[in-house]
Design a protein around this motif. Structure first.
Motif, PDB file in Angstrom:
ATOM      1  N   GLY A   1      -1.053  -0.106   8.644  1.00 61.38           N
ATOM      2  CA  GLY A   1      -1.096   1.353   8.516  1.00 61.38           C
ATOM      3  C   GLY A   1       0.233   1.993   8.858  1.00 61.38           C
ATOM      4  N   TYR A   2       0.879   1.496   9.896  1.00 64.92           N
ATOM      5  CA  TYR A   2       2.194   1.997  10.312  1.00 64.92           C
ATOM      6  C   TYR A   2       3.233   1.771   9.212  1.00 64.92           C
ATOM      7  N   VAL A   3       3.273   0.552   8.672  1.00 63.37           N
ATOM      8  CA  VAL A   3       4.251   0.242   7.622  1.00 63.37           C
ATOM      9  C   VAL A   3       3.972   1.079   6.380  1.00 63.37           C
ATOM     10  N   SER A   4       2.717   1.241   6.046  1.00 57.68           N
ATOM     11  CA  SER A   4       2.348   2.091   4.913  1.00 57.68           C
ATOM     12  C   SER A   4       2.892   3.510   5.103  1.00 57.68           C
ATOM     13  N   ALA A   5       2.747   4.032   6.312  1.00 58.55           N
ATOM     14  CA  ALA A   5       3.237   5.388   6.606  1.00 58.55           C
ATOM     15  C   ALA A   5       4.753   5.481   6.508  1.00 58.55           C
ATOM     16  N   ILE A   6       5.481   4.492   7.044  1.00 61.36           N
ATOM     17  CA  ILE A   6       6.940   4.603   6.991  1.00 61.36           C
ATOM     18  C   ILE A   6       7.454   4.439   5.566  1.00 61.36           C
ATOM     19  N   VAL A   7       6.761   3.638   4.758  1.00 56.79           N
ATOM     20  CA  VAL A   7       7.186   3.497   3.358  1.00 56.79           C
ATOM     21  C   VAL A   7       6.992   4.821   2.628  1.00 56.79           C
ATOM     22  N   ILE A   8       5.897   5.510   2.905  1.00 62.08           N
ATOM     23  CA  ILE A   8       5.635   6.788   2.242  1.00 62.08           C
ATOM     24  C   ILE A   8       6.590   7.878   2.735  1.00 62.08           C
ATOM     25  N   LEU A   9       6.879   7.908   4.022  1.00 59.88           N
ATOM     26  CA  LEU A   9       7.603   9.035   4.598  1.00 59.88           C
ATOM     27  C   LEU A   9       9.108   8.843   4.788  1.00 59.88           C
ATOM     28  N   SER A  10       9.583   7.622   4.847  1.00 56.77           N
ATOM     29  CA  SER A  10      10.965   7.401   5.292  1.00 56.77           C
ATOM     30  C   SER A  10      11.815   6.622   4.302  1.00 56.77           C
ATOM     31  N   HIS A  11      11.939   7.067   3.120  1.00 56.62           N
ATOM     32  CA  HIS A  11      12.772   6.293   2.208  1.00 56.62           C
ATOM     33  C   HIS A  11      13.716   7.191   1.426  1.00 56.62           C
ATOM     34  N   SER A  12      14.914   6.636   1.199  1.00 52.78           N
ATOM     35  CA  SER A  12      15.917   7.368   0.434  1.00 52.78           C
ATOM     36  C   SER A  12      16.199   6.677  -0.897  1.00 52.78           C
ATOM     37  N   GLN A  13      15.492   5.607  -1.150  1.00 53.80           N
ATOM     38  CA  GLN A  13      15.664   4.862  -2.389  1.00 53.80           C
ATOM     39  C   GLN A  13      14.299   4.697  -3.037  1.00 53.80           C
ATOM     40  N   GLY A  14      14.185   3.849  -4.022  1.00 54.06           N
ATOM     41  CA  GLY A  14      12.907   3.628  -4.678  1.00 54.06           C
ATOM     42  C   GLY A  14      11.866   3.095  -3.712  1.00 54.06           C
TER      43      GLY A  14
ATOM     44  N   SER B   1       0.820  -1.208   0.000  1.00 52.92           N
ATOM     45  CA  SER B   1       0.000   0.000   0.000  1.00 52.92           C
ATOM     46  C   SER B   1       0.857   1.262   0.000  1.00 52.92           C
ATOM     47  N   GLY B   2       1.840   1.307   0.901  1.00 53.15           N
ATOM     48  CA  GLY B   2       2.699   2.486   0.988  1.00 53.15           C
ATOM     49  C   GLY B   2       3.457   2.748  -0.299  1.00 53.15           C
ATOM     50  N   ALA B   3       4.022   1.685  -0.880  1.00 52.96           N
ATOM     51  CA  ALA B   3       4.771   1.852  -2.131  1.00 52.96           C
ATOM     52  C   ALA B   3       3.852   2.281  -3.262  1.00 52.96           C
ATOM     53  N   THR B   4       2.673   1.696  -3.319  1.00 52.04           N
ATOM     54  CA  THR B   4       1.714   2.045  -4.373  1.00 52.04           C
ATOM     55  C   THR B   4       1.316   3.518  -4.289  1.00 52.04           C
ATOM     56  N   PHE B   5       0.972   3.966  -3.094  1.00 53.18           N
ATOM     57  CA  PHE B   5       0.561   5.358  -2.940  1.00 53.18           C
ATOM     58  C   PHE B   5       1.726   6.330  -3.099  1.00 53.18           C
ATOM     59  N   ALA B   6       2.911   5.933  -2.674  1.00 55.04           N
ATOM     60  CA  ALA B   6       4.086   6.798  -2.846  1.00 55.04           C
ATOM     61  C   ALA B   6       4.394   6.989  -4.332  1.00 55.04           C
ATOM     62  N   VAL B   7       4.270   5.915  -5.097  1.00 54.68           N
ATOM     63  CA  VAL B   7       4.510   6.015  -6.547  1.00 54.68           C
ATOM     64  C   VAL B   7       3.407   6.837  -7.214  1.00 54.68           C
ATOM     65  N   ALA B   8       2.159   6.572  -6.822  1.00 54.36           N
ATOM     66  CA  ALA B   8       1.021   7.238  -7.462  1.00 54.36           C
ATOM     67  C   ALA B   8       0.875   8.705  -7.049  1.00 54.36           C
ATOM     68  N   LEU B   9       1.051   9.007  -5.755  1.00 56.88           N
ATOM     69  CA  LEU B   9       0.760  10.357  -5.257  1.00 56.88           C
ATOM     70  C   LEU B   9       1.971  11.084  -4.677  1.00 56.88           C
ATOM     71  N   GLY B  10       3.107  10.391  -4.563  1.00 59.40           N
ATOM     72  CA  GLY B  10       4.289  11.007  -3.977  1.00 59.40           C
ATOM     73  C   GLY B  10       4.279  10.898  -2.467  1.00 59.40           C
ATOM     74  N   SER B  11       5.245  11.521  -1.856  1.00 61.45           N
ATOM     75  CA  SER B  11       5.377  11.495  -0.403  1.00 61.45           C
ATOM     76  C   SER B  11       4.854  12.820   0.143  1.00 61.45           C
ATOM     77  N   ASN B  12       3.569  12.837   0.521  1.00 59.28           N
ATOM     78  CA  ASN B  12       2.961  14.072   1.000  1.00 59.28           C
ATOM     79  C   ASN B  12       1.791  13.767   1.941  1.00 59.28           C
ATOM     80  N   PHE B  13       1.192  14.819   2.421  1.00 57.90           N
ATOM     81  CA  PHE B  13       0.072  14.752   3.352  1.00 57.90           C
ATOM     82  C   PHE B  13      -1.063  13.885   2.815  1.00 57.90           C
ATOM     83  N   TRP B  14      -1.476  14.103   1.576  1.00 57.40           N
ATOM     84  CA  TRP B  14      -2.606  13.381   0.993  1.00 57.40           C
ATOM     85  C   TRP B  14      -2.292  11.909   0.803  1.00 57.40           C
ATOM     86  N   SER B  15      -1.132  11.637   0.298  1.00 59.48           N
ATOM     87  CA  SER B  15      -0.719  10.256   0.094  1.00 59.48           C
ATOM     88  C   SER B  15      -0.708   9.499   1.421  1.00 59.48           C
ATOM     89  N   LEU B  16      -0.144  10.137   2.439  1.00 58.47           N
ATOM     90  CA  LEU B  16      -0.081   9.520   3.757  1.00 58.47           C
ATOM     91  C   LEU B  16      -1.486   9.241   4.297  1.00 58.47           C
TER      92      LEU B  16
END
Length: 174
Positions: free
Chosen positions: A106-119, A67-82
Motif C-alpha cells: 500500500g505504501y509503495v502504491s501511494a508513493i508511485v501515485i504521488l511522487s513521480h516526475s517521470q513516467g 498497482s500504483g503505476a496501473t492506477f496512476a495511468v488509469a486514473l491519474g495522480s489524485n485523491f481517488w486514485s490514491l
C-alpha cells in the motif's frame, strides 16, 4: 538484546545503507535513499531472517509498484486514485496471503501515485531496483560482517527468555 549485539546490528545497518546509497548514486538513480531505506528495513540478526524480510519486501514492492503505476495511468495522480489503489492493494495483498507485505504494498502504491516526475511505470521500476539493491546489500553485509547463525541466535534468545522468566518468577514469589 545486549549492548554489543545492538551495536553490531546498528553498525551492519549503517554499512549496508551507506553502501547501497553510494551505489545507487554512482548509478545516477534518481532516488538513492530508497536503496538505503530498504537495506535498513530488511536487516536482521541472521542471514536467513534478513532473506525472509527481503522476500517480503520484494513482494510488497512489486505488488505496490504495479498497482500504483496501473492506477496512476488509469486514473491519474489524485485523491481517488490514491484511495482506490491503496485500498485494493492492501486488500488483495492480504487476500493472497502476503499479510506481512500488505502495508508495504500500500505504501509503495501511494508513493508511485504521488511522487513521480517521470513516467509511472519507469518510476515504479526505479523503486523496485532501489529496493532490490538495498536488500542485496543487506544480505551481503549480514553475511560478511558479524555473521550470526540461527543456532547461536536461538540459544541467545532462549537464554534471555529464561532469564526474563526467572526475574518474573522472583517478582511473583516476592
Amino acid at each position: 538484546m545486549s549492548t554489543i549485539l545492538l551495536a553490531k546490528m546498528a553498525f551492519k545497518m549503517a554499512i549496508a545503507s551507506a553502501i547501497s546509497f553510494e551505489i545507487a548514486q554512482a548509478l545516477r538513480w534518481e532516488y538513492p535513499f530508497y536503496a538505503a531505506i530498504a537495506a535498513i528495513i530488511v536487516m536482521s540478526s541472521t542471514h536467513g531472517s534478513t532473506l525472509l524480510l527481503g522476500i517480503v519486501r520484494i513482494i510488497g514492492t512489486v505488488i505496490g509498484a504495479i498497482s500504483g503505476a496501473t492506477f496512476a495511468v488509469a486514473l491519474g495522480s489524485n485523491f481517488w486514485s490514491l484511495g482506490i489503489s491503496v485500498f485494493l492493494t492492501i486488500f488483495l495483498t492480504s487476500y493472497w496471503k502476503f499479510n506481512e507485505a500488505a502495508k508495504l504494498a500500500g505504501y509503495v502504491s501511494a508513493i508511485v501515485i504521488l511522487s513521480h516526475s517521470q513516467g509511472d511505470w519507469l518510476y515504479a521500476w526505479g523503486r523496485f531496483l532501489e529496493t532490490l539493491l538495498g536488500i542485496g546489500m543487506a544480505l551481503l553485509v549480514n553475511n560478511f560482517i558479524f555473521p550470526a547463525s540461527a543456532g547461536v541466535e536461538l540459544r541467545r534468545c532462549l537464554s534471555q527468555m529464561l532469564t526474563d522468566l526467572e526475574q518474573f518468577y522472583e517478582l511473583v514469589v516476592d
